[in-house]
Write a protein that holds these residues in place. Structure first.
Motif, PDB file in Angstrom:
ATOM      1  N   GLY A 175       0.682  -9.369  -3.727  1.00  0.00           N
ATOM      2  CA  GLY A 175       2.103  -9.389  -3.402  1.00  0.00           C
ATOM      3  C   GLY A 175       2.597  -8.011  -3.006  1.00  0.00           C
ATOM      4  N   ILE A 176       3.439  -7.964  -1.997  1.00  0.00           N
ATOM      5  CA  ILE A 176       3.987  -6.697  -1.507  1.00  0.00           C
ATOM      6  C   ILE A 176       5.471  -6.629  -1.865  1.00  0.00           C
ATOM      7  N   ASP A 177       5.935  -5.444  -2.180  1.00  0.00           N
ATOM      8  CA  ASP A 177       7.366  -5.237  -2.388  1.00  0.00           C
ATOM      9  C   ASP A 177       7.997  -5.094  -0.999  1.00  0.00           C
ATOM     10  N   LEU A 178       8.383  -6.222  -0.440  1.00  0.00           N
ATOM     11  CA  LEU A 178       8.885  -6.236   0.939  1.00  0.00           C
ATOM     12  C   LEU A 178      10.246  -5.568   1.085  1.00  0.00           C
ATOM     13  N   ALA A 179      10.941  -5.391  -0.034  1.00  0.00           N
ATOM     14  CA  ALA A 179      12.220  -4.680   0.032  1.00  0.00           C
ATOM     15  C   ALA A 179      12.003  -3.169   0.060  1.00  0.00           C
ATOM     16  N   HIS A 180      10.921  -2.715  -0.535  1.00  0.00           N
ATOM     17  CA  HIS A 180      10.636  -1.272  -0.587  1.00  0.00           C
ATOM     18  C   HIS A 180       9.891  -0.807   0.660  1.00  0.00           C
ATOM     19  N   PHE A 181       8.991  -1.655   1.159  1.00  0.00           N
ATOM     20  CA  PHE A 181       8.220  -1.326   2.356  1.00  0.00           C
ATOM     21  C   PHE A 181       8.737  -2.164   3.517  1.00  0.00           C
ATOM     22  N   HIS A 182       9.365  -1.514   4.484  1.00  0.00           N
ATOM     23  CA  HIS A 182      10.007  -2.222   5.588  1.00  0.00           C
ATOM     24  C   HIS A 182      10.080  -1.294   6.797  1.00  0.00           C
ATOM     25  N   PRO A 183      10.243  -1.834   7.990  1.00  0.00           N
ATOM     26  CA  PRO A 183      10.276  -0.996   9.197  1.00  0.00           C
ATOM     27  C   PRO A 183      11.410   0.019   9.233  1.00  0.00           C
ATOM     28  N   GLY A 184      12.453  -0.190   8.438  1.00  0.00           N
ATOM     29  CA  GLY A 184      13.554   0.766   8.396  1.00  0.00           C
ATOM     30  C   GLY A 184      13.174   2.122   7.827  1.00  0.00           C
ATOM     31  N   LEU A 185      11.986   2.218   7.231  1.00  0.00           N
ATOM     32  CA  LEU A 185      11.528   3.502   6.700  1.00  0.00           C
ATOM     33  C   LEU A 185      11.408   4.549   7.800  1.00  0.00           C
ATOM     34  N   ARG A 186      11.136   4.089   9.014  1.00  0.00           N
ATOM     35  CA  ARG A 186      11.008   5.023  10.143  1.00  0.00           C
ATOM     36  C   ARG A 186      12.294   5.812  10.350  1.00  0.00           C
ATOM     37  N   ALA A 187      13.399   5.113  10.410  1.00  0.00           N
ATOM     38  CA  ALA A 187      14.682   5.785  10.599  1.00  0.00           C
ATOM     39  C   ALA A 187      15.085   6.573   9.356  1.00  0.00           C
ATOM     40  N   GLN A 188      14.678   6.089   8.192  1.00  0.00           N
ATOM     41  CA  GLN A 188      15.092   6.696   6.931  1.00  0.00           C
ATOM     42  C   GLN A 188      14.361   8.006   6.633  1.00  0.00           C
ATOM     43  N   TYR A 189      13.068   8.067   6.961  1.00  0.00           N
ATOM     44  CA  TYR A 189      12.268   9.202   6.495  1.00  0.00           C
ATOM     45  C   TYR A 189      11.573  10.026   7.585  1.00  0.00           C
ATOM     46  N   ARG A 190      11.489   9.494   8.796  1.00  0.00           N
ATOM     47  CA  ARG A 190      10.675  10.168   9.804  1.00  0.00           C
ATOM     48  C   ARG A 190      11.076  11.635  10.006  1.00  0.00           C
ATOM     49  N   ASP A 191      12.338  11.880  10.222  1.00  0.00           N
ATOM     50  CA  ASP A 191      12.781  13.248  10.496  1.00  0.00           C
ATOM     51  C   ASP A 191      12.620  14.155   9.283  1.00  0.00           C
ATOM     52  N   SER A 192      13.025  13.683   8.108  1.00  0.00           N
ATOM     53  CA  SER A 192      13.019  14.549   6.925  1.00  0.00           C
ATOM     54  C   SER A 192      11.599  14.911   6.483  1.00  0.00           C
ATOM     55  N   ILE A 193      10.681  13.948   6.479  1.00  0.00           N
ATOM     56  CA  ILE A 193       9.309  14.232   6.053  1.00  0.00           C
ATOM     57  C   ILE A 193       8.623  15.151   7.061  1.00  0.00           C
ATOM     58  N   ARG A 194       8.827  14.890   8.324  1.00  0.00           N
ATOM     59  CA  ARG A 194       8.209  15.747   9.342  1.00  0.00           C
ATOM     60  C   ARG A 194       8.773  17.171   9.281  1.00  0.00           C
ATOM     61  N   GLU A 195      10.056  17.284   9.039  1.00  0.00           N
ATOM     62  CA  GLU A 195      10.648  18.612   8.896  1.00  0.00           C
ATOM     63  C   GLU A 195      10.077  19.323   7.673  1.00  0.00           C
ATOM     64  N   GLN A 196       9.924  18.579   6.583  1.00  0.00           N
ATOM     65  CA  GLN A 196       9.383  19.137   5.346  1.00  0.00           C
ATOM     66  C   GLN A 196       7.958  19.654   5.549  1.00  0.00           C
TER      67      GLN A 196
END
Length: 385
Positions: A175-196
């Motif tokens: 079973g996957i936590d589909l609420a935690h892992f979702h395509p919206g992570l791209r918009a949520q984290y892409r810039d901040s993690i790459r900057e970090q």
């Protein structure tokens, strides 16, 4: 219901442990009382779970495993549990969850990477011989009532090697936590993690998540990074391995160290999935890796080896690629295609949608319902647990 779960070393980052946590979260402490039988506990206490530590000698894995097996068998004979579900190869349990697949199949795949001497030593290894013997005894034991297979690959493998168990094989996907892992992570984290990490938006990033780098294919990924088609790509390696420095030295020898980041284990990999462009797991043998499922749920295209249960979820060119685990050129070529598509604004949304859709039915709730149905069937209970 009082359920005993057998897991030798409980590591919160492990796939089996995440299966256990998700199952308990979905079933709820009011439905199931759990006693975990383990020799190593490395997690926080949780409601509804009691932990029984079984001490074993620290004199090598063979004596450790023999001692643990004997302790578990003694305990389940002397204490009444409604069901005993083992994640280890221990004869006498009611349910075996083949989350690690079959040891005999793993050794067949591992032998492909060994020379003549290595294959001989593997065949003569007392530990491997012991595990193979326990595996065969477990599948032949009259108390074994069900085998949970987390992929069709494993189900077919067990059915082929042990035909008489065919009616006792139950396909229950992780079973996957589909609420935690979702395509919206791209918009949520892409810039901040790459900057970090100091990674530009234009960089093409492949992410690997897994513990046990040799089996999971980090060596092949490092070699693939040296191929001409991936000279502009970057690899993030997330996970724990006691030989991590050896792989870091290998990256230096291959001349790719400046494009490979060993980030260590992460309690939550979701931000890194959101920041990457593709996921790669060219594992030698893996029944159904949670990390690949989470990547698909997050909208990442996945490169899977054909020796992985995740390969059965891959639709070529739509949500990922499949290659042989040892095909370095094939890995590099397939990753090149995925990265090209992931950086094409006309293709990336379709990739993300297809990836998500391929695991949309594999929720924690679905897994819990299937487990509940199996437990109820074994207990002969028509109503709620």
């Amino acid at each position: 219901m009082h359920l005993a779960i057998v897991r030798q070393a409980y590591n919160p980052f492990g796939g089996a442990e995440r299966f256990i946590e998700r199952a308990l979260n979905s079933l709820g402490p009011d439905a199931v009382r759990v006693t975990l039988l383990t020799r190593k506990w490395n997690s926080e206490p949780r409601p509804g779970m009691a932990v029984r530590l079984l001490r074993t000698p620290g004199l090598g894995r063979l004596l450790r495993d023999i001692s643990f097996t004997r302790s578990v068998r003694t305990l389940i004979r002397s204490q009444v549990f409604d069901l005993v579900q083992s994640h280890e190869r221990i004869p006498g349990c009611d349910i075996f969850r083949a989350g690690d697949g079959l040891h005999v199949s793993w050794l067949e795949q591992r032998a492909r990477t060994l020379g003549t001497l290595g294959r001989l030593l593997q065949r003569l290894s007392p530990w491997h011989r012991y595990i193979l013997r326990m595996e065969a005894r477990m599948f032949a034991h009259p108390h074994l009532r069900a085998v949970i297979c987390n992929s069709e690959m494993v189900r077919q493998d067990v059915a082929r090697r042990y035909p008489r168990l065919a009616s006792r094989l139950h396909l229950i996907h992780n079973g996957i936590d589909l609420a935690h892992f979702h395509p919206g992570l791209r918009a949520q984290y892409r810039d901040s993690i790459r900057e970090q990490l100091g990674v530009p938006e234009s960089a093409r990033v492949v992410v690997f998540v897994g513990s046990g780098f040799e089996r999971k294919g980090v060596g092949q990924l490092l070699a693939a990074m040296a191929e001409p088609g991936l000279t502009q790509a970057e690899l993030w390696v997330i996970g724990k391995d006691k030989h991590a420095r050896r792989f870091q030295r290998r990256a230096q020898q291959l001349g790719v160290a400046s494009r490979v980041r060993f980030l260590g284990p992460k309690k939550d990999v979701a931000p890194y999935l959101g920041a990457a462009d593709a996921f790669a797991l060219p594992t030698l043998y893996d029944p159904m890796p949670n990390a690949a499922l989470e990547a698909l749920a997050s909208g990442l295209p996945v490169l899977s080896s054909i020796q992985s249960g995740a390969a059965e979820l891959i639709q070529l060119g739509q949500n990922g690629e499949r290659v042989d685990a040892l095909d370095i050129h094939g890995i590099a070529t397939a990753l090149g295609r995925l990265l090209e598509a992931a950086h094409d604004p006309s293709q990336q949304p379709a990739l993300a949608s297809a990836a998500r859709q391929s695991v949309a039915a594999m929720s924690q709730e679905s897994m819990a319902a299937e487990l509940t149905a199996l437990y109820r069937q074994l207990l002969g209970q028509p109503g709620p647990l």
